[in-house]
Design a protein around this motif. Sequence first.
Motif, short mmCIF file in Angstrom:
data_model
loop_
_atom_site.label_atom_id
_atom_site.label_comp_id
_atom_site.label_asym_id
_atom_site.label_seq_id
_atom_site.Cartn_x
_atom_site.Cartn_y
_atom_site.Cartn_z
N LEU A 59 119.32 76.23 11.44
CA LEU A 59 119.82 77.28 10.57
C LEU A 59 121.22 77.72 10.96
CD1 LEU A 59 116.94 77.24 9.54
CD2 LEU A 59 117.04 79.73 9.36
N ARG A 60 121.46 77.84 12.24
CA ARG A 60 122.79 78.27 12.68
C ARG A 60 123.84 77.28 12.22
NH1 ARG A 60 123.52 77.20 17.81
NH2 ARG A 60 121.40 77.97 18.21
N GLN A 61 123.57 76.00 12.44
CA GLN A 61 124.50 74.95 12.03
C GLN A 61 124.76 75.01 10.52
OE1 GLN A 61 123.38 70.49 11.89
NE2 GLN A 61 123.97 70.85 14.02
N THR A 62 123.69 75.18 9.74
CA THR A 62 123.83 75.18 8.29
C THR A 62 124.59 76.41 7.79
OG1 THR A 62 121.71 74.05 8.17
CG2 THR A 62 122.56 75.01 6.14
N PHE A 63 124.23 77.57 8.30
CA PHE A 63 124.91 78.80 7.87
C PHE A 63 126.38 78.76 8.26
CE2 PHE A 63 120.58 81.04 8.34
CZ PHE A 63 120.28 80.77 7.03
N GLU A 64 126.65 78.22 9.44
CA GLU A 64 128.05 78.14 9.87
C GLU A 64 128.86 77.25 8.93
OE1 GLU A 64 127.75 76.90 13.92
OE2 GLU A 64 127.46 78.95 14.68
N ARG A 65 128.27 76.13 8.54
CA ARG A 65 129.01 75.23 7.64
C ARG A 65 129.23 75.86 6.28
NH1 ARG A 65 125.99 69.52 9.27
NH2 ARG A 65 126.82 69.49 11.39
N ALA A 66 128.20 76.55 5.75
CA ALA A 66 128.35 77.21 4.45
C ALA A 66 129.42 78.31 4.54
CB ALA A 66 127.02 77.80 4.00
N LEU A 121 121.58 85.01 13.23
CA LEU A 121 121.78 86.07 12.24
C LEU A 121 123.27 86.26 11.96
CD1 LEU A 121 119.14 88.69 13.43
CD2 LEU A 121 119.26 87.70 11.15
N ALA A 122 124.07 86.19 12.99
CA ALA A 122 125.52 86.34 12.80
C ALA A 122 126.05 85.23 11.90
CB ALA A 122 126.22 86.33 14.15
N ALA A 123 125.55 84.01 12.11
CA ALA A 123 125.99 82.89 11.27
C ALA A 123 125.57 83.11 9.83
CB ALA A 123 125.40 81.58 11.81
N ALA A 125 125.19 85.91 8.33
CA ALA A 125 125.98 87.00 7.74
C ALA A 125 127.35 86.54 7.28
CB ALA A 125 126.11 88.15 8.74
N THR A 126 127.83 85.39 7.79
CA THR A 126 129.16 84.95 7.35
C THR A 126 129.17 84.57 5.87
OG1 THR A 126 128.77 82.62 7.95
CG2 THR A 126 129.70 84.05 9.66
N VAL A 127 128.01 84.21 5.32
CA VAL A 127 127.97 83.79 3.92
C VAL A 127 128.27 84.95 2.97
CG1 VAL A 127 126.56 82.74 2.12
CG2 VAL A 127 126.49 81.83 4.44
N PRO A 128 127.49 86.03 2.98
CA PRO A 128 127.87 87.16 2.12
C PRO A 128 129.22 87.75 2.49
CG PRO A 128 126.01 87.73 3.56
CD PRO A 128 126.20 86.26 3.65
N ALA A 129 129.58 87.68 3.77
CA ALA A 129 130.88 88.23 4.17
C ALA A 129 132.03 87.49 3.48
CB ALA A 129 131.03 88.18 5.68
N ALA A 130 131.92 86.17 3.41
CA ALA A 130 133.01 85.40 2.80
C ALA A 130 133.11 85.68 1.31
CB ALA A 130 132.78 83.91 3.05
N HIS B 177 124.62 95.36 14.32
CA HIS B 177 126.06 95.50 14.09
C HIS B 177 126.69 94.19 13.66
CE1 HIS B 177 125.55 99.42 15.85
NE2 HIS B 177 125.00 98.88 16.91
N LEU B 178 126.00 93.47 12.77
CA LEU B 178 126.52 92.18 12.31
C LEU B 178 127.10 92.27 10.91
CD1 LEU B 178 123.70 89.92 13.77
CD2 LEU B 178 126.10 89.98 14.47
N VAL B 179 127.09 93.46 10.33
CA VAL B 179 127.73 93.64 9.03
C VAL B 179 128.62 94.86 9.11
CG1 VAL B 179 126.04 92.53 7.55
CG2 VAL B 179 125.67 94.88 8.27
N ASN B 180 129.66 94.84 8.31
CA ASN B 180 130.45 96.06 8.18
C ASN B 180 130.59 96.38 6.70
OD1 ASN B 180 131.99 93.85 7.61
ND2 ASN B 180 133.30 94.06 9.41
#
Lengths: 214, 214
Positions: A59-66, A121-123, A125-130, B177-180
């Motif tokens: 999951l980490r690998q996949t979320f990071e790539r997305a 989880l951090a990885a 969260a990068t999807v909605p963040a982007a 604290h993984l979202v802002n």
Amino acid sequence: MPRPRRASPDRILAAAATEFAARGYAGARVDRIARRARVNKAMLYYHFRSKEELYRTLLRQTFERAGERLRAIAASRAAPAEKLDRAIEGIAAFVAEYAFFPSIMLREVAEGGAHLDRRTLAALATVPAAVGAIVAQGTAARAFREVHPLAAYFSIFVPVVVYLAGAPIRQELAARHLVNGAALSANAFVGHMQDAARRALAPDPATLQGPPHR
Amino acid sequence: MPRPRRASPDRILAAAATEFAARGYAGARVDRIARRARVNKAMLYYHFRSKEELYRTLLRQTFERAGERLRAIAASRAAPAEKLDRAIEGIAAFVAEYAFFPSIMLREVAEGGAHLDRRTLAALATVPAAVGAIVAQGTAARAFREVHPLAAYFSIFVPVVVYLAGAPIRQELAARHLVNGAALSANAFVGHMQDAARRALAPDPATLQGPPHR
DNA sequence: GTCTATACTTCGATAGAC
DNA sequence: GTCTATCGAAGTATAGAC
């Protein structure tokens, strides 16, 4: 010197992707993953500490790539509306490449991230963040009206993921004659969402004073 | 003569809803369901033939209730745009009453309906069908532009379900604290979707020819 | 309808040779 | 790195008394 085929860890990850997507974390069987990867179970446990670590790694690998792919679009020089179109196409292309992504994402949402550690989880969260970043850029440039970035994520990005995740059940419903109406191709749906997103984010012509948000 | 409390089968179904939503079909444990329902396992198997029958019964009942509620809105006398608003609020209200609904729906989509029989699949299909009917009515009355009913379902209805299903993972991300960014309440999101739906379905001004019904 | 006790099966994980 | 064989835990389902 090039390898004739992928090494064991990669084959295991690929097999795990299929299994976890189809059956979820609890339903997945380590034996099936090993068999599909053409390794025995001991080999799998040699490369990955446990079923859980295998799951998190995948999951980490996949979320990071997305997330990377979407961040690249956000950082490009295109106009906001153009970035939005590219992001929507981009996720569809990502799913074409990583077909297991929608199922796994949906399952993790349903489960509240129960099996995920902080890094994974951090990885995620990068999807909605982007996606939120693209919308925020557009709003700042007054190309979009004011919309909460998370609201934009759920109304623009999520439908694409769920639509693509839903292909198997739609096929099942069609095979059993439980739906009527014309089919809707993935491409047509992507086009619909690009259209809907533009309409949802178009700035109100008379909005330079204040939004009458209901 | 009123019962002092719910009978065993109802308590079992309520407990099953919590368990299946939190852990999925494979992850759910019959022991936990029985304990939560304050019956022993043998009692559970007395009322339900198997874990699978319990699951199907729960899902069929839930999908039927959701479909009924949406069909009632579709059959009402309100204007199309009004029906759409009510349908979006309606699903949020339904989830407030049946909190397990989003998780279970998402999991079944991810799984391609693997555990469902024909009856239960048919019940599931009533949900998108009812939403599609509202959109089709609006299109026929020229209150909405032409949009594939299934596209409308995925772009209007699905986001609400996924947003509500995602509450636990958003909470988890916030706690770590993984979202802002500012929080987004369920009510605000419902309002956003009503707004987005109206914009997505608004007829093109150039297409307005016939007199709108009602 | 309700209980205790248990049969039967499957699964995650490991031991230990090569 | 790779294998076969197996342990121990956990899970679904049932038997049989009351």
